[in-house]
Design a protein around this motif. Sequence first.
Motif, PDB file in Angstrom:
ATOM      1  N   LEU A 193       0.825  -1.204   0.000  1.00 26.95           N
ATOM      2  CA  LEU A 193       0.000   0.000   0.000  1.00 26.95           C
ATOM      3  C   LEU A 193       0.861   1.258   0.000  1.00 26.95           C
ATOM      4  O   LEU A 193       0.521   2.251  -0.651  1.00 26.95           O
ATOM      5  CB  LEU A 193      -0.932   0.001   1.214  1.00 26.95           C
ATOM      6  CG  LEU A 193      -2.105  -0.975   1.147  1.00 26.95           C
ATOM      7  CD1 LEU A 193      -2.847  -1.010   2.466  1.00 26.95           C
ATOM      8  CD2 LEU A 193      -3.056  -0.603   0.019  1.00 26.95           C
ATOM      9  N   GLU A 194       1.977   1.229   0.690  1.00 27.91           N
ATOM     10  CA  GLU A 194       2.875   2.386   0.701  1.00 27.91           C
ATOM     11  C   GLU A 194       3.483   2.635  -0.679  1.00 27.91           C
ATOM     12  O   GLU A 194       3.865   3.765  -0.992  1.00 27.91           O
ATOM     13  CB  GLU A 194       3.975   2.162   1.736  1.00 27.91           C
ATOM     14  CG  GLU A 194       3.465   2.189   3.175  1.00 27.91           C
ATOM     15  CD  GLU A 194       4.527   1.761   4.173  1.00 27.91           C
ATOM     16  OE1 GLU A 194       5.648   1.372   3.723  1.00 27.91           O
ATOM     17  OE2 GLU A 194       4.248   1.799   5.381  1.00 27.91           O
ATOM     18  N   ARG A 195       3.558   1.603  -1.494  1.00 26.41           N
ATOM     19  CA  ARG A 195       4.147   1.742  -2.825  1.00 26.41           C
ATOM     20  C   ARG A 195       3.146   2.228  -3.866  1.00 26.41           C
ATOM     21  O   ARG A 195       3.526   2.513  -5.009  1.00 26.41           O
ATOM     22  CB  ARG A 195       4.719   0.386  -3.268  1.00 26.41           C
ATOM     23  CG  ARG A 195       5.863  -0.088  -2.398  1.00 26.41           C
ATOM     24  CD  ARG A 195       6.108  -1.586  -2.553  1.00 26.41           C
ATOM     25  NE  ARG A 195       6.582  -1.948  -3.866  1.00 26.41           N
ATOM     26  CZ  ARG A 195       7.855  -2.179  -4.183  1.00 26.41           C
ATOM     27  NH1 ARG A 195       8.787  -2.079  -3.240  1.00 26.41           N
ATOM     28  NH2 ARG A 195       8.211  -2.523  -5.388  1.00 26.41           N
ATOM     29  N   LEU A 196       1.871   2.298  -3.508  1.00 27.81           N
ATOM     30  CA  LEU A 196       0.858   2.652  -4.501  1.00 27.81           C
ATOM     31  C   LEU A 196       1.002   4.080  -5.008  1.00 27.81           C
ATOM     32  O   LEU A 196       0.483   4.415  -6.069  1.00 27.81           O
ATOM     33  CB  LEU A 196      -0.546   2.446  -3.909  1.00 27.81           C
ATOM     34  CG  LEU A 196      -0.929   0.991  -3.612  1.00 27.81           C
ATOM     35  CD1 LEU A 196      -2.360   0.921  -3.095  1.00 27.81           C
ATOM     36  CD2 LEU A 196      -0.766   0.108  -4.845  1.00 27.81           C
ATOM     37  N   ALA A 197       1.702   4.922  -4.260  1.00 27.05           N
ATOM     38  CA  ALA A 197       1.930   6.291  -4.724  1.00 27.05           C
ATOM     39  C   ALA A 197       2.994   6.345  -5.818  1.00 27.05           C
ATOM     40  O   ALA A 197       3.126   7.357  -6.514  1.00 27.05           O
ATOM     41  CB  ALA A 197       2.345   7.169  -3.542  1.00 27.05           C
ATOM     42  N   GLU A 198       3.736   5.270  -5.986  1.00 26.11           N
ATOM     43  CA  GLU A 198       4.773   5.205  -7.007  1.00 26.11           C
ATOM     44  C   GLU A 198       4.173   4.689  -8.317  1.00 26.11           C
ATOM     45  O   GLU A 198       3.101   4.088  -8.325  1.00 26.11           O
ATOM     46  CB  GLU A 198       5.892   4.275  -6.539  1.00 26.11           C
ATOM     47  CG  GLU A 198       6.499   4.667  -5.200  1.00 26.11           C
ATOM     48  CD  GLU A 198       7.465   3.628  -4.671  1.00 26.11           C
ATOM     49  OE1 GLU A 198       7.723   2.633  -5.397  1.00 26.11           O
ATOM     50  OE2 GLU A 198       7.941   3.792  -3.535  1.00 26.11           O
ATOM     51  N   PRO A 199       4.867   4.915  -9.444  1.00 26.82           N
ATOM     52  CA  PRO A 199       4.377   4.375 -10.721  1.00 26.82           C
ATOM     53  C   PRO A 199       4.222   2.859 -10.660  1.00 26.82           C
ATOM     54  O   PRO A 199       5.054   2.165 -10.069  1.00 26.82           O
ATOM     55  CB  PRO A 199       5.470   4.787 -11.718  1.00 26.82           C
ATOM     56  CG  PRO A 199       6.107   5.990 -11.103  1.00 26.82           C
ATOM     57  CD  PRO A 199       6.076   5.752  -9.614  1.00 26.82           C
ATOM     58  N   ASP A 200       3.167   2.364 -11.242  1.00 24.18           N
ATOM     59  CA  ASP A 200       2.871   0.934 -11.236  1.00 24.18           C
ATOM     60  C   ASP A 200       3.718   0.237 -12.302  1.00 24.18           C
ATOM     61  O   ASP A 200       3.577   0.519 -13.493  1.00 24.18           O
ATOM     62  CB  ASP A 200       1.386   0.725 -11.525  1.00 24.18           C
ATOM     63  CG  ASP A 200       0.985  -0.741 -11.492  1.00 24.18           C
ATOM     64  OD1 ASP A 200       1.867  -1.600 -11.284  1.00 24.18           O
ATOM     65  OD2 ASP A 200      -0.219  -1.028 -11.682  1.00 24.18           O
ATOM     66  N   PRO A 201       4.593  -0.689 -11.919  1.00 24.79           N
ATOM     67  CA  PRO A 201       5.430  -1.378 -12.921  1.00 24.79           C
ATOM     68  C   PRO A 201       4.600  -2.097 -13.982  1.00 24.79           C
ATOM     69  O   PRO A 201       5.046  -2.230 -15.128  1.00 24.79           O
ATOM     70  CB  PRO A 201       6.228  -2.380 -12.078  1.00 24.79           C
ATOM     71  CG  PRO A 201       6.251  -1.792 -10.701  1.00 24.79           C
ATOM     72  CD  PRO A 201       4.925  -1.114 -10.546  1.00 24.79           C
ATOM     73  N   MET A 202       3.400  -2.568 -13.625  1.00 26.88           N
ATOM     74  CA  MET A 202       2.590  -3.314 -14.572  1.00 26.88           C
ATOM     75  C   MET A 202       2.048  -2.452 -15.710  1.00 26.88           C
ATOM     76  O   MET A 202       1.638  -2.980 -16.747  1.00 26.88           O
ATOM     77  CB  MET A 202       1.420  -3.990 -13.857  1.00 26.88           C
ATOM     78  CG  MET A 202       1.825  -5.001 -12.803  1.00 26.88           C
ATOM     79  SD  MET A 202       2.813  -6.381 -13.448  1.00 26.88           S
ATOM     80  CE  MET A 202       1.601  -7.224 -14.482  1.00 26.88           C
TER      81      MET A 202
END
Length: 206
Positions: A193-202
């Motif tokens: 959840l903390e990574r959701l602010a970053e660009p999504d690799p997918m």
Amino acid sequence: RQDDGVALVGGDRGHDVGALHRLRRAAAGDHAQTRRMRQVRHQLGGGQRVDRLVLDLDPGPRTGLPECAEVALWMKEQLEGDGLDCVPVTSGSKGIHVYARWRASERSGTTSEYAKALADAAVKAFPRRATASMARAERGGRVFIDWSQNNLNKTTITPYSLRGRAHPFVAAPRGWAELGWDDLRHLMIGEVLERLAEPDPMMGLL
């Protein structure tokens, strides 16, 4: 803690409970309908067009994520050399899934044929550390490369799915640089959840 016994968040970590709930429902709430997916397919005149390739790197006894990462990084070079964008996903269980965008109009053969050839090449590159054999007896000390996930009758857990286990690990898309980390491990739901602010690799595979 949810009624299925999976602990999602504890203490005062401050995660967005609404986001947790939405992610949980989309990932683990209804196993038969949402937790797993078949490859993305489109009906075209009675045929099927697959737009994604996946290889499942499953560590056998005495192996783990570092060995899976080594094979995955080798596969990245081969896939990108063939013009295929790809993304690694730590599965939240044991190994790593490698996804690649597939454009049938630009390629000959099928995803299964390509994946099998790539798996066979990886075994030649890592003869003592990888196997593509379905025989479990041959997996000790090796990474099993399951290319058969590209069969349209097989399923692969969806990226961002929550595993239904005692610890809330998630099938998490990762950056390729992360696979070289000494402390590479599976991620828990709070970390994802903390990574959701970053660009999504997918997004690179769309």
